[in-house]
Motif scaffolding. Structure first.
Motif, PDB file in Angstrom:
ATOM      1  N   GLY A  10       0.789  -1.222   0.000  1.00 18.18           N
ATOM      2  CA  GLY A  10       0.000   0.000   0.000  1.00 18.18           C
ATOM      3  C   GLY A  10       0.821   1.271   0.000  1.00 18.18           C
ATOM      4  N   ARG A  11       2.158   1.124   0.073  1.00 20.42           N
ATOM      5  CA  ARG A  11       3.044   2.288   0.047  1.00 20.42           C
ATOM      6  C   ARG A  11       3.688   2.423  -1.326  1.00 20.42           C
ATOM      7  NH1 ARG A  11       5.508   3.581   4.908  1.00 20.42           N
ATOM      8  NH2 ARG A  11       6.598   5.200   3.724  1.00 20.42           N
ATOM      9  N   SER A  12       4.075   3.643  -1.674  1.00 18.14           N
ATOM     10  CA  SER A  12       4.791   3.873  -2.921  1.00 18.14           C
ATOM     11  C   SER A  12       5.868   4.921  -2.673  1.00 18.14           C
ATOM     12  CB  SER A  12       3.848   4.318  -4.032  1.00 18.14           C
ATOM     13  OG  SER A  12       3.227   5.550  -3.704  1.00 18.14           O
ATOM     14  N   LEU A  13       6.898   4.871  -3.503  1.00 15.10           N
ATOM     15  CA  LEU A  13       8.034   5.766  -3.365  1.00 15.10           C
ATOM     16  C   LEU A  13       8.330   6.402  -4.714  1.00 15.10           C
ATOM     17  CD1 LEU A  13      10.533   6.798  -1.707  1.00 15.10           C
ATOM     18  CD2 LEU A  13      11.738   4.768  -2.532  1.00 15.10           C
ATOM     19  N   GLY A  14       8.343   7.733  -4.754  1.00 20.14           N
ATOM     20  CA  GLY A  14       8.699   8.448  -5.975  1.00 20.14           C
ATOM     21  C   GLY A  14      10.188   8.727  -5.991  1.00 20.14           C
ATOM     22  N   ALA A  15      10.817   8.567  -7.140  1.00 24.63           N
ATOM     23  CA  ALA A  15      12.262   8.768  -7.216  1.00 24.63           C
ATOM     24  C   ALA A  15      12.671   9.127  -8.641  1.00 24.63           C
ATOM     25  CB  ALA A  15      13.000   7.510  -6.767  1.00 24.63           C
ATOM     26  N   VAL A  16      13.863   9.712  -8.739  1.00 31.50           N
ATOM     27  CA  VAL A  16      14.454  10.038 -10.040  1.00 31.50           C
ATOM     28  C   VAL A  16      15.837   9.402 -10.078  1.00 31.50           C
ATOM     29  CG1 VAL A  16      15.279  11.864 -11.575  1.00 31.50           C
ATOM     30  CG2 VAL A  16      13.205  12.215 -10.217  1.00 31.50           C
ATOM     31  N   THR A  17      16.160   8.681 -11.138  1.00 32.69           N
ATOM     32  CA  THR A  17      17.469   8.043 -11.231  1.00 32.69           C
ATOM     33  C   THR A  17      18.548   9.094 -11.488  1.00 32.69           C
ATOM     34  OG1 THR A  17      17.306   7.631 -13.616  1.00 32.69           O
ATOM     35  CG2 THR A  17      16.404   5.965 -12.151  1.00 32.69           C
ATOM     36  N   ILE A  18      19.688   8.933 -10.822  1.00 31.78           N
ATOM     37  CA  ILE A  18      20.797   9.878 -10.996  1.00 31.78           C
ATOM     38  C   ILE A  18      22.061   9.146 -11.441  1.00 31.78           C
ATOM     39  CG2 ILE A  18      19.856  11.583  -9.397  1.00 31.78           C
ATOM     40  CD1 ILE A  18      21.751  10.535  -7.263  1.00 31.78           C
ATOM     41  N   SER A  19      21.901   7.926 -11.922  1.00 28.74           N
ATOM     42  CA  SER A  19      23.031   7.168 -12.461  1.00 28.74           C
ATOM     43  C   SER A  19      22.526   6.255 -13.568  1.00 28.74           C
ATOM     44  CB  SER A  19      23.706   6.326 -11.367  1.00 28.74           C
ATOM     45  OG  SER A  19      22.913   5.203 -11.056  1.00 28.74           O
ATOM     46  N   ARG A  20      23.454   5.690 -14.303  1.00 20.83           N
ATOM     47  CA  ARG A  20      23.088   4.689 -15.288  1.00 20.83           C
ATOM     48  C   ARG A  20      22.792   3.382 -14.566  1.00 20.83           C
ATOM     49  NH1 ARG A  20      27.873   4.625 -19.579  1.00 20.83           N
ATOM     50  NH2 ARG A  20      26.543   3.001 -20.468  1.00 20.83           N
ATOM     51  N   PRO A  21      21.905   2.553 -15.095  1.00 23.12           N
ATOM     52  CA  PRO A  21      21.582   1.286 -14.431  1.00 23.12           C
ATOM     53  C   PRO A  21      22.678   0.248 -14.605  1.00 23.12           C
ATOM     54  CG  PRO A  21      20.395   1.447 -16.494  1.00 23.12           C
ATOM     55  CD  PRO A  21      21.078   2.769 -16.310  1.00 23.12           C
ATOM     56  N   ALA A  22      22.874  -0.569 -13.575  1.00 27.67           N
ATOM     57  CA  ALA A  22      23.788  -1.709 -13.637  1.00 27.67           C
ATOM     58  C   ALA A  22      22.931  -2.970 -13.642  1.00 27.67           C
ATOM     59  CB  ALA A  22      24.736  -1.706 -12.443  1.00 27.67           C
ATOM     60  N   VAL A  23      23.254  -3.918 -14.507  1.00 21.15           N
ATOM     61  CA  VAL A  23      22.431  -5.108 -14.673  1.00 21.15           C
ATOM     62  C   VAL A  23      23.210  -6.354 -14.296  1.00 21.15           C
ATOM     63  CG1 VAL A  23      21.049  -6.467 -16.292  1.00 21.15           C
ATOM     64  CG2 VAL A  23      21.198  -3.988 -16.565  1.00 21.15           C
ATOM     65  N   ARG A  24      22.603  -7.205 -13.478  1.00 21.58           N
ATOM     66  CA  ARG A  24      23.152  -8.522 -13.148  1.00 21.58           C
ATOM     67  C   ARG A  24      22.004  -9.519 -13.203  1.00 21.58           C
ATOM     68  NH1 ARG A  24      27.542 -10.663 -10.310  1.00 21.58           N
ATOM     69  NH2 ARG A  24      28.266  -8.588  -9.708  1.00 21.58           N
ATOM     70  N   ASP A  25      22.112 -10.455 -14.135  1.00 24.70           N
ATOM     71  CA  ASP A  25      21.036 -11.423 -14.345  1.00 24.70           C
ATOM     72  C   ASP A  25      19.731 -10.673 -14.615  1.00 24.70           C
ATOM     73  OD1 ASP A  25      22.815 -13.551 -13.969  1.00 24.70           O
ATOM     74  OD2 ASP A  25      22.553 -13.471 -11.808  1.00 24.70           O
ATOM     75  N   SER A  26      18.718 -10.854 -13.767  1.00 27.70           N
ATOM     76  CA  SER A  26      17.436 -10.171 -13.994  1.00 27.70           C
ATOM     77  C   SER A  26      17.254  -8.963 -13.086  1.00 27.70           C
ATOM     78  CB  SER A  26      16.273 -11.149 -13.769  1.00 27.70           C
ATOM     79  OG  SER A  26      16.272 -11.621 -12.432  1.00 27.70           O
ATOM     80  N   THR A  27      18.319  -8.569 -12.381  1.00 28.47           N
ATOM     81  CA  THR A  27      18.231  -7.477 -11.409  1.00 28.47           C
ATOM     82  C   THR A  27      18.895  -6.210 -11.938  1.00 28.47           C
ATOM     83  OG1 THR A  27      18.181  -8.998  -9.529  1.00 28.47           O
ATOM     84  CG2 THR A  27      18.870  -6.735  -9.081  1.00 28.47           C
ATOM     85  N   VAL A  28      18.236  -5.093 -11.704  1.00 27.35           N
ATOM     86  CA  VAL A  28      18.772  -3.785 -12.093  1.00 27.35           C
ATOM     87  C   VAL A  28      19.052  -2.967 -10.834  1.00 27.35           C
ATOM     88  CG1 VAL A  28      18.287  -1.613 -13.281  1.00 27.35           C
ATOM     89  CG2 VAL A  28      17.535  -3.774 -14.284  1.00 27.35           C
TER      90      VAL A  28
END
Length: 218
Positions: A10-28
């Motif tokens: 029931g909670r949500s968090l608003g955010a803005v990315t400040i870096s490029r994403p790093a990917v490992r398997d299915s996780t970002v």
């Protein structure tokens, strides 16, 4: 305030990315900033939908606005590691509010043959997270004789992409049913992962050990 070890339903968090994403398997993993300007590590488990890291960078470029539903805190198990991360284990709980998908002009269908025009178009739709359109295209293509009886391996590839689109819509059980008949090691492992997502999304049974291990490696 978020509490460690608890999924905040029931909670949500608003955010803005400040870096490029790093990917490992299915996780970002990406560094993000909340509405108060607090920077934190954001880990999106199971977020990668059948696409290479370069496509994830196009989906989540620096400056992307996100809304993360049902987040939870997860500490790193590595001594001297990156500390606590904000995590989400259901890709349907991550809403991209704004992002620029470079080179993804709607007027360009992607073309190409690669086992029929549907395959590259499906890949393009998945990169843009246009899952409903991808499911509709896959259904239509699998029912068309020229696609289903074309190059060897094309039907299986179409089914695999259709499963990824279904997963993007949160229809994990259907996605697993699509993957199991393909009878490959990769499709079997992906179907098993889909069924774990079913447990999480329908029953709230999260595999915290697997999530913790994945987070520790980032």
């Amino acid at each position: 305030e978020l509490v460690a070890g608890q999924v905040h339903v029931g909670r949500s968090l608003g955010a803005v990315t400040i870096s490029r994403p790093a990917v490992r398997d299915s996780t970002v993993t990406v560094i993000a900033e909340d509405e108060q300007g607090f920077a934190f590590r954001l880990v999106l488990h199971y977020y990668v939908v059948g696409c290479p890291p370069a496509d994830v960078e196009r989906q989540l470029p620096e400056g992307t606005s996100l809304c993360v539903k049902e987040p939870f805190l997860q500490p790193s198990s590595t001594p001297g590691g990156a500390g606590v991360a904000v995590c989400c284990s259901n890709p349907t709980n991550v809403a991209v509010l704004s992002a620029v998908l470079e080179g993804d002009d709607d007027g360009d269908s992607g073309g190409g043959s690669c086992g029929g025009g549907a395959v590259p178009e499906l890949e393009r739709l998945l990169r843009g997270r246009r899952f409903e359109e991808a499911v509709a295209l896959a259904d239509a293509s699998l029912g068309a004789p020229d696609e289903a009886n074309g190059d060897e391996g094309v039907p299986a590839r179409l089914q695999a992409l259709r499963a990824e689109a279904l997963a993007g819509l949160g229809r994990f059980r259907e996605a697993a049913r699509v993957l199991l008949p393909l009878r490959t090691d990769a499709s079997g492992a992906r179907a098993k992962q889909m069924m774990q997502w079913v447990k999480e999304s329908e029953q709230g049974k999260y595999d915290f050990l697997a999530l913790h291990t994945s987070n520790a490696q980032d």
